[in-house]
Design a protein around this motif. Structure first.
Motif, short mmCIF file in Angstrom:
data_model
loop_
_atom_site.label_atom_id
_atom_site.label_comp_id
_atom_site.label_asym_id
_atom_site.label_seq_id
_atom_site.Cartn_x
_atom_site.Cartn_y
_atom_site.Cartn_z
N ARG A 262 0.83 -1.20 0.00
CA ARG A 262 0.00 0.00 0.00
C ARG A 262 0.87 1.25 0.00
O ARG A 262 0.55 2.24 -0.68
N ILE A 263 1.95 1.23 0.75
CA ILE A 263 2.85 2.39 0.75
C ILE A 263 3.40 2.64 -0.64
O ILE A 263 3.48 3.78 -1.11
N ARG A 264 3.76 1.56 -1.34
CA ARG A 264 4.28 1.71 -2.70
C ARG A 264 3.27 2.44 -3.60
O ARG A 264 3.66 3.20 -4.48
N ILE A 329 -4.12 1.90 7.20
CA ILE A 329 -4.15 1.94 5.73
C ILE A 329 -5.09 3.04 5.25
O ILE A 329 -4.77 3.78 4.31
N ALA A 330 -6.24 3.16 5.90
CA ALA A 330 -7.20 4.19 5.50
C ALA A 330 -6.63 5.60 5.68
O ALA A 330 -7.01 6.52 4.95
N GLY A 331 -5.72 5.76 6.62
CA GLY A 331 -5.15 7.08 6.89
C GLY A 331 -3.87 7.38 6.14
O GLY A 331 -3.32 8.48 6.27
N LEU A 332 -3.39 6.42 5.34
CA LEU A 332 -2.11 6.63 4.66
C LEU A 332 -2.16 7.80 3.67
O LEU A 332 -1.20 8.57 3.56
N SER A 333 -3.25 7.93 2.95
CA SER A 333 -3.34 8.99 1.95
C SER A 333 -3.13 10.36 2.59
O SER A 333 -2.35 11.18 2.10
N ALA A 335 -1.73 10.96 5.50
CA ALA A 335 -0.39 11.04 6.10
C ALA A 335 0.66 11.39 5.06
O ALA A 335 1.55 12.22 5.30
N PHE A 336 0.57 10.77 3.87
CA PHE A 336 1.55 11.07 2.83
C PHE A 336 1.35 12.46 2.26
O PHE A 336 2.32 13.15 1.93
N ALA A 337 0.10 12.90 2.16
CA ALA A 337 -0.17 14.25 1.68
C ALA A 337 0.43 15.28 2.64
O ALA A 337 1.03 16.27 2.20
N ALA A 338 0.31 15.02 3.94
CA ALA A 338 0.87 15.94 4.92
C ALA A 338 2.39 15.96 4.85
O ALA A 338 3.02 17.03 4.96
N TYR A 339 3.00 14.78 4.68
CA TYR A 339 4.45 14.73 4.60
C TYR A 339 4.94 15.49 3.36
O TYR A 339 5.90 16.27 3.43
N ARG A 340 4.29 15.27 2.23
CA ARG A 340 4.71 15.95 1.00
C ARG A 340 4.54 17.46 1.12
O ARG A 340 5.38 18.23 0.63
N GLU A 341 3.48 17.89 1.76
CA GLU A 341 3.27 19.32 1.95
C GLU A 341 4.35 19.90 2.85
O GLU A 341 4.85 21.01 2.62
N ASP A 342 4.70 19.16 3.90
CA ASP A 342 5.76 19.61 4.81
C ASP A 342 7.10 19.69 4.07
O ASP A 342 7.87 20.64 4.26
N ASP A 360 11.85 14.12 -5.39
CA ASP A 360 10.81 13.27 -4.81
C ASP A 360 10.50 13.72 -3.38
O ASP A 360 11.36 13.67 -2.50
N PRO A 361 9.25 14.15 -3.12
CA PRO A 361 8.93 14.67 -1.77
C PRO A 361 8.46 13.60 -0.80
O PRO A 361 7.99 13.93 0.30
N ASN A 362 8.57 12.34 -1.17
CA ASN A 362 8.09 11.26 -0.30
C ASN A 362 9.17 10.83 0.69
O ASN A 362 10.36 10.96 0.41
N PRO A 363 8.75 10.28 1.82
CA PRO A 363 9.74 9.85 2.82
C PRO A 363 10.54 8.64 2.36
O PRO A 363 10.10 7.87 1.50
N VAL A 364 11.69 8.46 2.97
CA VAL A 364 12.53 7.27 2.77
C VAL A 364 12.38 6.32 3.95
O VAL A 364 12.30 5.11 3.77
N ILE A 365 12.31 6.87 5.16
CA ILE A 365 12.27 6.08 6.39
C ILE A 365 10.87 6.15 7.01
O ILE A 365 10.28 7.23 7.14
N TYR A 366 10.36 4.97 7.43
CA TYR A 366 9.02 4.84 8.01
C TYR A 366 9.17 4.12 9.34
O TYR A 366 9.60 2.96 9.38
N LEU A 367 8.79 4.78 10.43
CA LEU A 367 8.94 4.21 11.76
C LEU A 367 7.56 3.80 12.28
O LEU A 367 6.62 4.59 12.26
#
Length: 700
Positions: A262-264, A329-333, A335-342, A360-367
């Motif tokens: 799903r992250i992919r 999973i439902a909240g990933l969209s 979460a990624f939108a917020a990260y990219r905006e940041d 690429d504005p996406n994260p590399v590391i996921y904790l």
């Protein structure tokens, strides 16, 4: 040095007898490989080493002082002699007269090729001046966790003095480059008895008069830091203690394998990504801690850490006590939108007039609390190494936060490194990705001739491959050979019984945990049997159906589920047989099951098209060489049917073919690659015969 357990400290590995047999450049390589063999000393690709060696100048015949220094992009742990740049020291010193000051230091990189000794093609790195201007013959620059923990602390200068006394100095943060080289020269000239210097938020420089002395100084200084931290932190709970408890191993892996596809789907629109999962105890301690949010938000400190892991990680806010994976999973969209905006905000705040365009504005590391850490990058090695770098960063944060206050790299400084024009130029020089880069292929029947050849073909084009088979011994041999040829990062061997539903489900989840998802399925597991219909037992019939029909159904069904989750183009290739199109006497069970495969592929092509999942078939014929199905009764049965000896079969099939050619496993693999690749991006529901010409098998 404080008294600590010896297993905590770095061992001295220098073998004087061995080193005495080596030339000076070979001793430099020996020292480099020793230092790079332990991630506590430096991370992959990080740090560099050098030696100033007197050699005969091929033009003048005179002795010249030559700087041997790790070249651009190398790794001290695995490099060979050709990984070093060689430069005239006389010319490097002459560069000082050309230097126009800090605002122009990047232009100095362009002069380094003019200093090359003996036409060495290895490009010199940005760190070359840092080694050249220290007036010692041997210099090490390492990134040890224990020393960076000091360097990244709020009061790092005072801590450096406390830990090392007068042996080691301290310099404030300065981006690597020519100016830092001059700062190191000035420090050394003013402190000639010093053994090294700590660079704030960066790492450690040490030096010596011989290769052995330099190595010993480096190890001793790092051990002094390790021992100091061991004493200071004894009995202290790291990261404010635990907020969460880890899930058990199987739960951690199951959640990772569920989330990764799903992250992919969110992060690889412009570049396909490969994932890596680790639940190392160091990671679990950090992700479960009270201070996870506050420390992770500060980002990393050492430039090498930062370049690999981005400005900061993303935290997937799972509660291990009540792991609501569907809710995550439902909240990933969002979460990624917020990260990219940041990330865009960071870019907009820090960009310079000449900065490259935002990457690429996406994260590399996921904790993930209770689970571990995911990392995603363009290939498996880069994803794995990014994870290793973040483990280094965790170790740094633990040390700094326990004895002081951890300080991440200043945002503007971090940006100036990430979007450094010299770094951009390096990225632009990277070779074009291979055709299957960033893709994961699962190949059933991977221990057989066609399976092994298919794995190799896909690997050559940059794919990561999961080879799977019920034959454990054969699979082990195949995987060992493939890893020797292509590297351990990109090949996994997983057992599977394609007739067992749970075994197939586990295979697909394990494949996701290893690489992040599935992009290519090569369904190739097979058997063969021959007998007149009145002599075909129900057991033989059922075995053919179980493996060649039900097995293909189970494998494709589970792969289909994952491919849908990824929301990206994907491909399935069924390895059937010309017997699926043309009936053969005395092989009703085999022919019927193969026909079932072909029709299943057509059905899946219809269902997969709306999701970009293509399904095609390769029909081989008479692939004897390396094939497991031709090693037993099948060969004898077919030879008997044609009234000949078994060793005459290959020549028989060659002569029977229209083109008078033998069909090899590599021929089938080539067809599989074609159908899996973008060359066949507009093909689905098709059958490709690879049989050297067999007119009855013509599909139209």
């Amino acid at each position: 040095m404080a008294s600590v357990s010896s297993d905590v400290l770095l061992p001295h590995k220098w073998d004087a007898a061995h080193a005495a047999k080596l030339s000076e450049p070979e001793r430099l390589l020996y020292r480099s490989n020793l230092l790079g063999s332990d991630l506590r000393i430096t991370n992959f690709g990080g740090g560099n080493t050098s030696a100033k060696v007197f050699q005969k100048d091929l033009l003048t015949g005179n002795e010249a002082e030559v700087l041997w220094v790790k070249g651009s992009g190398g790794d001290v742990g695995s490099m060979k002699l050709d990984g070093f740049s060689t430069l005239y020291m006389e010319k490097l010193r002459a560069l000082k007269d050309l230097y126009r000051g800090p605002d122009h230091e990047d232009e100095m990189v362009g002069y380094l090729p003019h200093c090359t000794f003996n036409l060495n093609p290895r490009a010199a790195s940005i760190d070359t001046p840092l080694h050249a201007y220290i007036n010692k013959p041997h210099v090490d620059h390492m990134h040890p966790d224990a020393v960076i923990a000091i360097a990244a602390s709020k009061d790092s200068k005072a801590m450096t003095q406390e830990v090392f006394g007068g042996d080691i100095g301290w310099l404030p943060w300065k981006r690597p480059g020519y100016e830092l080289g001059l700062m190191l020269e000035k420090y050394f000239n003013e402190n000639p008895d010093s053994k090294g210097v700590v660079l704030e938020s960066h790492g450690l420089f040490t030096w010596g008069d011989s290769a052995e002395e330099c190595y010993s100084v480096t190890i001793d200084i790092i051990n002094k830091a390790i021992a100091w931290f061991a004493t200071k932190t004894a009995g202290v709970t790291a990261f404010g203690g635990a907020k969460h408890q880890s899930l058990d191993t199987s739960q951690r892996r199951a959640i990772a394998s569920t989330l990764m596809p799903r992250i992919r789907s969110f992060i690889d629109r412009d570049e396909r990504k490969i994932g890596h999962f680790t639940d190392d105890p160091v990671v679990l301690e950090f992700v479960n801690s009270q201070k996870l949010q506050s420390l992770a938000a500060l980002g990393t400190s050492c430039p090498d850490h930062f370049l690999r892991t981005k400005i900061r990680p993303v935290i997937i806010d799972l509660n291990p006590a009540q792991p609501d994976v569907d809710g995550i999973i439902a909240g990933l969209s969002d979460a990624f939108a917020a990260y990219r905006e940041d990330y865009k905000g960071y870019y907009d705040r820090c960009k310079r007039p000449n900065s490259p365009a935002m990457r690429d504005p996406n994260p590399v590391i996921y904790l993930i609390p209770g689970v571990g850490m995911l990392s995603f990058a363009k290939d498996k090695a880069t994803a794995r190494i990014a994870g290793e770098f973040y483990i280094n960063a965790i170790n740094v944060m633990r040390g700094a936060d326990t004895v002081s206050t951890y300080m991440g790299l200043d945002e503007q400084e971090a940006f100036d490194i990430e979007y450094w024009l010299l770094e951009e130029a390096k990225l632009q020089r990277m070779p074009k990705p291979k055709s299957l880069a960033g893709q994961v292929a699962v190949v059933t029947g991977g221990a057989g001739g066609i399976g092994r050849a298919s794995c190799a073909r896909l690997l050559r084009e940059g794919a990561c491959v999961v080879a799977c088979d019920i034959d454990a011994e054969g699979l082990e041999t195949a995987v060992s050979d493939l890893q020797a040829a292509f590297g351990k990062d990109v090949v996994r061997g997983l057992p599977v019984n394609v007739t067992d539903e749970q075994s197939v489900i586990k295979l697909m989840h394990d494949s996701c945990a290893e690489f992040g998802g599935i992009d290519i399925l090569v369904s190739n597991a097979g058997i063969s049997s021959a007998a007149p219909i009145d002599e075909t037992s129900l057991a033989v019939w059922q075995r053919n159906m179980d493996i060649l029909s039900t097995g293909y159904f189970l494998v494709s069904r589970e792969a289909f589920k994952i491919m849908k989750l990824q929301d990206r183009a994907a491909s399935m290739v069924f390895v059937a047989s010309k017997n699926g199109l043309v009936a053969s006497p005395g092989a009703s069970a085999y022919c019927t099951a193969k026909a079932s495969e072909i029709h299943l592929a057509r059905c899946l092509a219809l269902e997969g098209a709306p999701y970009g999942i293509r399904v095609n078939v390769v029909n081989p014929d008479a692939v004897l060489r390396g094939s497991k199905i031709w090693t037993g009764e099948w060969r004898e049965q077919r030879a008997k049917a044609y009234d000949m000896e078994p060793d005459q079969l290959e020549e028989h099939y060659r002569k029977r073919s229209m083109l008078k050619l033998n069909v090899l496993p590599e021929d089938i693999a080539e067809a599989i690659y074609f159908l899996a690749s973008d060359m066949a991006a507009k093909s689905t529901g098709n059958i490709l015969n690879v049989d050297a010409g067999h007119a009855p098998s013509f599909t139209r």
